[in-house]
Enzyme design. Structure first.
Site, mmCIF file in Angstrom:
data_model
loop_
_atom_site.group_PDB
_atom_site.id
_atom_site.type_symbol
_atom_site.label_atom_id
_atom_site.label_comp_id
_atom_site.label_asym_id
_atom_site.label_seq_id
_atom_site.Cartn_x
_atom_site.Cartn_y
_atom_site.Cartn_z
ATOM 1 N N ALA A 14 14.230 6.544 18.837
ATOM 2 C CA ALA A 14 14.305 6.560 20.301
ATOM 3 C C ALA A 14 13.591 5.378 20.932
ATOM 4 O O ALA A 14 13.957 4.925 22.024
ATOM 5 C CB ALA A 14 13.720 7.861 20.845
ATOM 6 N N GLY A 16 10.730 1.716 20.120
ATOM 7 C CA GLY A 16 10.128 0.789 19.173
ATOM 8 C C GLY A 16 11.089 0.203 18.157
ATOM 9 O O GLY A 16 12.233 -0.135 18.471
ATOM 10 N N ASP A 64 13.223 16.707 13.882
ATOM 11 C CA ASP A 64 11.845 16.702 13.402
ATOM 12 C C ASP A 64 11.913 16.497 11.893
ATOM 13 O O ASP A 64 12.373 17.377 11.160
ATOM 14 C CB ASP A 64 11.181 18.035 13.743
ATOM 15 C CG ASP A 64 9.738 18.119 13.276
ATOM 16 O OD1 ASP A 64 9.283 17.215 12.549
ATOM 17 O OD2 ASP A 64 9.064 19.100 13.631
ATOM 18 N N VAL A 65 11.458 15.343 11.414
ATOM 19 C CA VAL A 65 11.598 15.031 9.985
ATOM 20 C C VAL A 65 10.709 15.895 9.108
ATOM 21 O O VAL A 65 10.845 15.877 7.877
ATOM 22 C CB VAL A 65 11.332 13.540 9.703
ATOM 23 C CG1 VAL A 65 12.329 12.661 10.438
ATOM 24 C CG2 VAL A 65 9.896 13.144 10.035
ATOM 25 N N ASN A 91 12.676 5.715 9.198
ATOM 26 C CA ASN A 91 11.759 4.889 9.975
ATOM 27 C C ASN A 91 10.638 5.697 10.642
ATOM 28 O O ASN A 91 9.587 5.144 10.969
ATOM 29 C CB ASN A 91 12.559 4.135 11.046
ATOM 30 C CG ASN A 91 11.678 3.477 12.080
ATOM 31 O OD1 ASN A 91 10.999 2.494 11.800
ATOM 32 N ND2 ASN A 91 11.681 4.007 13.304
ATOM 33 N N SER A 138 5.135 -0.585 5.203
ATOM 34 C CA SER A 138 4.231 -1.286 6.097
ATOM 35 C C SER A 138 3.544 -2.401 5.323
ATOM 36 O O SER A 138 3.574 -2.429 4.080
ATOM 37 C CB SER A 138 3.190 -0.301 6.627
ATOM 38 O OG SER A 138 2.077 -0.963 7.172
ATOM 39 N N TYR A 151 -3.041 6.758 6.042
ATOM 40 C CA TYR A 151 -1.802 6.054 6.398
ATOM 41 C C TYR A 151 -1.400 5.108 5.276
ATOM 42 O O TYR A 151 -0.230 5.052 4.870
ATOM 43 C CB TYR A 151 -2.015 5.281 7.698
ATOM 44 C CG TYR A 151 -0.845 4.408 8.104
ATOM 45 C CD1 TYR A 151 0.244 4.954 8.773
ATOM 46 C CD2 TYR A 151 -0.840 3.048 7.820
ATOM 47 C CE1 TYR A 151 1.318 4.159 9.148
ATOM 48 C CE2 TYR A 151 0.224 2.244 8.190
ATOM 49 C CZ TYR A 151 1.302 2.799 8.856
ATOM 50 O OH TYR A 151 2.368 2.003 9.215
ATOM 51 N N ALA A 153 -2.108 5.326 2.131
ATOM 52 C CA ALA A 153 -1.624 6.099 0.986
ATOM 53 C C ALA A 153 -0.161 6.498 1.160
ATOM 54 O O ALA A 153 0.631 6.422 0.215
ATOM 55 C CB ALA A 153 -2.487 7.346 0.796
ATOM 56 N N THR A 188 4.478 -4.984 20.038
ATOM 57 C CA THR A 188 4.725 -3.896 20.992
ATOM 58 C C THR A 188 3.687 -3.876 22.105
ATOM 59 O O THR A 188 3.834 -3.140 23.074
ATOM 60 C CB THR A 188 4.688 -2.540 20.271
ATOM 61 O OG1 THR A 188 3.412 -2.393 19.643
ATOM 62 C CG2 THR A 188 5.776 -2.462 19.210
#
Length: 256
Positions: A14, A16, A64-65, A91, A138, A151, A153, A188
């Protein structure tokens, strides 16, 4: 893979990077399913991109993943609307080690769910036509961030998942390429809000982690990621950083 006429399902789409990826795919003639937990932002993105590229090319699915059933329904809805799915881009992510259980469930478990569902719907061994999965990692997938260990990990694990699922052993059966794209910081305008960290010392560590990184334009990062759908081999890992073209990196105990 020819992107014109293809169908892509993108999570966290939605806003970014996710939204930018959808726009890049639409520019190349694909149809997109915008999957996101934020219904307001998702409907807005669907409306705006539909006006620009054609309403028949864009679909929004509330997703909702962390919920496998809801994730499966997003695949079913996309398939019903467009008759096919060729590309899945996992993503969706959060960066907030204070809520590490949710962070793991979104970043890692969500990517696992999306990968397994994509293999189920796209795999030739399951009656599909094959396709491509892009798992968004990332810069922290390669160089650990000392400010956000949980994060980091989750993003390290995405490399192992993509490398294993994308191995030729699996690809020859499924016809589905699995690729990891390690994306560096984006322009961003967001800073590191204090609620991401447990203590002020983590904020200082964040500044250390970001040293040397050049925030890249989101649209350039999206172009690089989308180019991997056509150019990259299954099981490969790529960096997308510093406004540069994607660069393949080795993955072994001695290289990362």
């Amino acid at each position: 893979m020819d992107l014109k006429g293809s169908v892509a399902l993108v999570t966290g789409a939605a806003t970014g990077l996710g939204r930018s990826l959808c726009e890049e795919l639409l520019k190349r003639g694909a149809c997109v399913s915008i999957c996101d937990l934020d219904s307001d932002a998702g409907e807005n993105a669907c409306d705006e991109l539909g006006k620009k590229f054609g309403k028949e090319k864009v679909l929004f699915c509330h997703c909702d993943v962390t919920d496998y059933v809801q994730f499966d329904e997003a695949f079913q809805t996309t398939l019903a609307e467009f008759d096919n799915i060729d590309i899945v881009i996992n993503n969706a992510e959060i960066m907030n080690d204070k809520f590490w259980e949710l962070e793991v469930d979104v970043n890692l478990n969500g990517t696992i769910r999306g990968t397994l569902l994509a293999l189920q719907f796209l795999g030739k061994d399951k009656g599909g036509k094959g396709g491509c999965i892009i798992n968004i990692g990332s810069a922290a997938s390669i160089k650990p961030q000392i400010s956000t260990p949980i994060y980091t990990a989750t993003k390290h694990a995405i490399l192992g998942l993509s490398k294993s699922c994308g191995d030729n052993y699996h690809f020859k059966h499924t016809g589905v390429k699995v690729i990891a794209a390690c994306v560096g910081p984006l322009d961003t305008g967001a800073t590191a809000p204090s609620n991401r960290f447990k203590s002020p010392i983590h904020e200082k560590a964040w500044q250390f982690d970001m040293k040397g990184f050049v925030p890249q334009k989101t649209e350039l990062a999206s172009k690089g990621i989308v180019s991997l759908i056509k150019e990259a081999n299954s099981g490969t890992i790529w960096t997308v950083t510093n406004n540069s073209a994607p660069k393949e990196i080795p993955y072994s105990a001695g290289s990362i």
